[in-house]
Design an enzyme around this catalytic site. Structure first.
Site, PDB file in Angstrom:
ATOM      1  N   GLY A  23       1.908  -8.699   9.726  1.00  0.00           N
ATOM      2  CA  GLY A  23       1.510  -9.625   9.264  1.00  0.00           C
ATOM      3  C   GLY A  23       0.724 -11.131   9.818  1.00  0.00           C
ATOM      4  CB  CYS A  79       5.000   6.395   6.756  1.00  0.00           C
ATOM      5  SG  CYS A  79       3.753   6.057   5.943  1.00  0.00           S
ATOM      6  CB  THR A  83       4.194  -1.697   5.446  1.00  0.00           C
ATOM      7  OG1 THR A  83       4.894   0.029   4.994  1.00  0.00           O
ATOM      8  CG2 THR A  83       3.830  -1.483   6.095  1.00  0.00           C
ATOM      9  CG  ASN A 118      -0.467   0.399   2.590  1.00  0.00           C
ATOM     10  OD1 ASN A 118      -0.542   1.980   2.699  1.00  0.00           O
ATOM     11  ND2 ASN A 118       0.518   0.349   3.410  1.00  0.00           N
ATOM     12  CB  ILE A 133       8.147  -3.891  11.859  1.00  0.00           C
ATOM     13  CG1 ILE A 133       7.175  -4.580  11.472  1.00  0.00           C
ATOM     14  CG2 ILE A 133       9.326  -4.015  12.965  1.00  0.00           C
ATOM     15  CD1 ILE A 133       7.962  -5.502  10.236  1.00  0.00           C
ATOM     16  CE  LYS A 179       3.153   1.034  12.472  1.00  0.00           C
ATOM     17  NZ  LYS A 179       1.843   0.848  12.684  1.00  0.00           N
TER      18      LYS A 179
END
Ligand SMILES: Cc1cc2nc3c(=O)[nH]c(=O)nc-3n(C[C@H](O)[C@H](O)[C@H](O)COP(=O)(O)OP(=O)(O)OC[C@H]3O[C@@H](n4cnc5c(N)ncnc54)[C@H](O)[C@@H]3O)c2cc1C
Ligand SMILES: Cc1cc2nc3c(=O)[nH]c(=O)nc-3n(C[C@H](O)[C@H](O)[C@H](O)COP(=O)(O)OP(=O)(O)OC[C@H]3O[C@@H](n4cnc5c(N)ncnc54)[C@H](O)[C@@H]3O)c2cc1C
Ligand SMILES: Cc1cc2nc3c(=O)[nH]c(=O)nc-3n(C[C@H](O)[C@H](O)[C@H](O)COP(=O)(O)O)c2cc1C
Ligand SMILES: Cc1cc2nc3c(=O)[nH]c(=O)nc-3n(C[C@H](O)[C@H](O)[C@H](O)COP(=O)(O)O)c2cc1C
Ligand code: FES
Ligand code: FES
Lengths: 309, 256, 309, 256
Positions: free
Chosen positions: C249, C134, C198, C71, C196, C170
């Site tokens: 995941g 991000c 992505t 994404n 985590i 994060k």
């Protein structure tokens, strides 16, 4: 349309197709390397070899599932001195097939890289691939040299000084900006870049309440790695102009085309060997040729870097 | 990739002592689509992981000779204990013809019992030659008999069956059985002798090899058969026991 | 055996189970956040909010396949000021269900983090999650702050000074040693760590000869990320003693158990929402309870960290 | 995860002009297991990606009104051109009963043509009410007729059928058809009017909603129906058009 041309040139070598056996897959045995060349691998990379013999880690060293493979073989190798006759024998058999041999090396300390490279150069491989990114020996060797532009550049300088052969530096995906590391090693004289090595990872068996690999962590390869590898190669291709051996998670001719489109000159084939066995190369070659034919690409040069623009 | 690549947890349902240093562990489930001759990688977390042939699959059973630290640990398991397996791995035996001769040396009897069971269930004629050092070392003799196989025995000390090597039973068994294919599992010396005999007899042979298993899925190269063995047996060089085998097929013509 | 206890305590909050909705999944709409709390999410993380309104990237912004999701939404958010009433409404609805709200923030520049945190604190979330990782705005904002211990520590210091609420930082997986970064942020006063985000990745459509996402690169989540996330959490858990929100995941109760075994206190649930929809939380809770029952675990504390030793 | 999540490349096989600003693109293949009411995300690399209902699936067809830059680009495609789709996505219509009333406003006729085809093929009785501004804007009228549906028309300017809004056709169609379920696709105002009528008529309604689609798979939240709409229609709050819809089912009892 005519059958597309898969042949390509890489640092002055002529290859019948862009597929290279990735380092560590099926070791360094001359008969296995020859078997893969016969199946269609256009170049062969041998298992990474270091200064001393290593047995590697105890079992389990590999698990595979539908999204990928986790391995922590632990750099099993006979040590550089003992590797030379093996590589000589391999080189001789591959030369008869017109297939170049890329010899992979690693070392625990910066100083050792030069020495290992010099010894391995005696076997006259067509290229030395410098593995600075094995994630499976960090507990013994510390953070891999691939972690920073400085340490990666230092290894490149050492190997560059030690040997006159072409060298490719193999980079790791677990860095914030792989293109900076690529630039640093190219500035120090790397002739090519191999990207990527496996991604550090872990699987836990819930019933056993234990990591699955004896080494606890391992390197992730196979399908799960493909999007990571494509992104790394894409970024490197925009940052440097040396050829890239794009490696990671490729299982089909379409995957190979995608990797070429991301900017790779050659594509490394590793974990997919699990599915087809050593004959995987002929399948991927056929699929790549079919894809090119169906999409009107006459030669590899037309595919290469297509997704960059 | 390989759906059989992750471990599944099994429990020991039953433990059967086969001889002084060998037991069979009957587990609590079967493996989907497992064939005789295929193997599993058995894992005891914190201890080790090693290859074992399936000696049955209804449910899974492995027959383990205590020859070192891991096989010793397996021999200590008790009903209810966990055992983790990945597999079935490799290529198994392929039934060819209606009359079959099986040759098992030592724990080589293990995969043959699964093969015999499957062949007998299909109404084939099955003969089995088993060999060991002495009577007490023989494995699974009654199991083969109760499946309806004709059984020949050989022991080095003569304490059961013919005295001498297992391969000495071959002419007699051939005469009695007129097999169309021979299958063998055991020490490499036995396999090469068997292969030489099969060539003379004009019979195709299926041999189950051993190798040092690490990945078990054809990635690491550690289980490659020595090139000289391949040459001797007429196998293509670079034979991977985990991927091309454990069972290798040798036609009487390709033998050199 | 009795039914296992799934309730747990996290920084003084009492949660009915360890499942947290991960940031960015289904945005910040009060009705959607409430819907997931009703389905069993024990805590809710809102979509990351920055100083200014952002529309995010043009389509395509997501692709999903069997190994995962890619994404590049591009941090769509209404800006901190407009977010406050949204979060207030969400907080109110969640409080009625006994479910805490974690408000995620990001900022393009170090200085802005303090300001965004202060504004968002007006909505009185139960925790502020500081997204420094991000991967989808690097072309606008430069290398994420998660890239080095120094920059991660600097953001933590800024937010720590700005607000009195608990904060969780994060982290990103694409670093050589995530445990060093975890240590650095804990030293600056992070109360927890979320790991985590992505993994930067790319998919190319071979027929189109183009990256699939309009942003070209995106963040990999879903099954392919699990082994990477487990390894990161495992390493962080050995390096620091603050609680970890282990995310990446996870698609089943067994996956959640594995993440707890790797050392997580709570587990983040994200991409799997694709398969089940917002009702995924009840399935995962049931599976986790069944796993614990079958394996003789009476409470979460017995599962937590089990694979570390 | 979602096997329909990656794009597949299709080619335009045939292009049919439906009206001055709408065309149907017939592609060169079908989508496995696609149901009427489901949608695809259509991608033109370098341009954009947008949701479109399947107006047929044998092979795939989408019917596109040119209302902005992407739908304009689709209207420029010619036979042979590539078009990339991911899908089928979302939940489609569920046939309930044997007699069905379909209500399509504007390009809302698109998914209904696929639905009508499938209902007629199963021998159901199908009536269709179509509405538009004027005769020239009506879509797929002949297609519905040739499937054997009874068709009622309404135009705002009275140039075809009844003058006025589409929903004005409802009483007449109900009388003629005695439908067991009503299905509608079109502007939100039409859908709420239809829902109110269905409640009064005591009929279950299936409404196909629109929302701003980004992920298309229930991850991003951008397609959520406004909470007031949900309340008005008796849908649970937080309705995601891509995951819970596009088709939402409304029972006459749950309407508030
Ligand atoms: C395909 C296959 C099927 C087998 N089936 C059976 C069976 O049904 N029953 C049975 O009792 N044994 C079987 N074996 C042999 C069994 O794997 C070994 O006996 C076992 O690995 C010994 O381990 P250990 O720790 O007990 O002994 P160790 O002390 O480690 O070694 C004893 C001997 O075992 C062998 N060995 C060691 N490590 C490995 C390894 N990683 N892979 C393979 N062999 C190794 C070596 O020959 C070594 O000399 C099979 C082996 C293979 C390859
Ligand atoms: C489930 C679903 C099914 C649809 N089926 C059809 C169909 O069969 N035929 C048809 O012609 N149209 C259909 N649409 C509408 C179609 O998606 C829009 O007309 C199209 O997105 C307009 O894009 P544009 O670039 O041409 O116009 P723009 O200029 O971008 O916008 C015009 C209008 O399109 C809508 N829109 C814009 N972006 C999006 C987006 N990402 N997702 C949804 N709507 C958007 C907005 O209402 C906007 O005002 C469907 C929409 C949905 C949600
Ligand atoms: C079993 C195994 C062993 C490997 N050994 C090495 C090695 O010795 N040296 C090295 O540079 N890379 C090694 N690798 C990494 C591969 O060369 C390759 O970079 C990685 O697996 C990604 O490609 P793939 O997804 O096609 O496998 C190994 C990978 C595997 C799976
Ligand atoms: C569509 C999508 C949007 C996301 N948006 C954010 C975000 O705004 N802020 C953030 O910190 N993480 C964001 N993430 C990352 C998730 O919170 C989570 O860390 C990651 O997806 C891994 O978990 P998963 O594999 O369970 O999805 C997003 C992930 C996805 C898939
Ligand atoms: S055990 Fe690794 S190749 Fe056979
Ligand atoms: S479009 Fe993303 S949730 Fe529906």
């Amino acid at each position: 349309m005519l059958t597309p041309e898969l042949n390509c040139s890489f640092l002055g070598m002529n290859l019948t197709n862009p597929l290279v056996l990735a380092s560590g897959i099926l070791g360094t045995s001359p008969s296995l390397m020859e078997r893969m060349a016969l199946s269609g691998a256009a170049a062969i990379t041998s298992k990474s070899c270091g200064p001393e013999a290593r047995a590697g880690h105890p079992n389990p060293v590999t698990v595979a599932w539908d999204c990928g493979v986790l391995n922590a073989i632990g750099l099993t190798n006979p040590g550089a001195r003992a590797e030379v006759p093996l590589l000589r024998e391999t080189k001789q058999r591959l030369a008869a097939l017109g297939v170049p041999l890329f010899a992979s090396i690693f070392a625990p300390r910066l100083e050792d890289y030069g020495e290992v490279a010099r010894i391995i150069a005696e076997a006259e491989p067509d290229l030395i691939e410098v593995n600075i990114s094995c994630p499976n020996v960090a507990s013994e060797f510390g953070t891999p040299f691939s972690a920073s532009a400085e340490s990666a550049a230092a290894v490149t300088r050492t190997v560059r000084k030690a040997v006159n052969l072409p060298i490719s530096i193999k980079l790791a995906p677990n860095v914030p900006e792989i293109s900076l590391i690529a630039q640093a090693v190219v500035e120090e004289g790397a002739d090519a870049i191999t990207a990527i090595n496996t991604m550090p990872a872990m699987l836990i068996d819930a019933t056993a309440a234990k990591p699955v690999l004896s080494n606890r962590t391992g390197g992730l390869s196979g399908p799960a790695l493909k999007p990571i590898a494509l992104r790394c190669v894409y970024e490197i291709a925009q940052a440097v102009s040396v050829p890239i051996i794009g490696t990671g998670g490729l299982s089909s001719g379409i995957d190979a085309a995608e990797m070429l489109m991301a900017g790779a000159t050659l594509v490394g084939i590793g974990s997919v060997v699990i599915n087809d066995g050593p004959s995987v190369f002929s399948r991927i070659c056929t699929e790549l040729a079919t894809f090119m034919k169906d999409n009107g690409y006459a030669q590899l040069g037309d595919v290469r870097g297509k997704a960059l623009t | 990739m390989n759906p059989v690549g992750l471990f599944s947890a099994f429990r020991v349902q039953q433990k059967r002592t086969e001889n002084a240093y060998t037991c069979s562990l009957v587990l609590n489930d079967s493996l989907p689509d497992a064939l005789p001759g295929q193997f599993v990688m058995a894992w005891l977390p914190g201890i080790d992981e090693r290859p074992f042939s399936l000696s049955d699959n209804d449910p899974v059973r492995i027959t383990v000779a205590d020859v070192g630290s891991f096989s010793h640990a397996l021999n200590q398991l008790q009903p209810g204990d966990y055992l983790w397996l990945r597999g079935p791995l490799g290529r198994g035996f392929i039934s060819r013809g209606r009359s079959h001769l099986l040759l098992g040396g030592g724990y080589g009897a293990a995969p043959l019992s699964f093969l015999a069971k499957s062949l007998c269930a299909q109404g084939n004629q099955v003969g089995v030659c088993l060999g060991a050092r002495s009577r007490a070392d023989l494995l699974l003799v009654e199991e083969f008999s109760s499946l309806g196989c004709q059984v020949w025995l050989a022991t080095e000390d003569g304490s059961a069956g013919k005295q001498g090597l297992l391969t000495a039973l071959l002419p007699e068994a051939q005469n009695a059985l007129k097999p169309e294919t021979v299958y063998a599992c055991g020490p490499i010396g036995m396999l090469t002798t068997m292969a030489a005999w099969a060539r003379t007899a004009g019979l195709p042979a299926q041999l189950s090899f051993e190798g040092v298993m690490r990945c078990g899925v054809g990635l690491c190269g550690s289980c490659e058969l020595p090139e000289t063995t391949c040459q001797q047996l007429g196998l293509a060089p670079g034979f991977l026991v985990c991927h091309d085998g454990p069972v290798g097929e040798i036609s009487p013509n390709h033998f050199s």
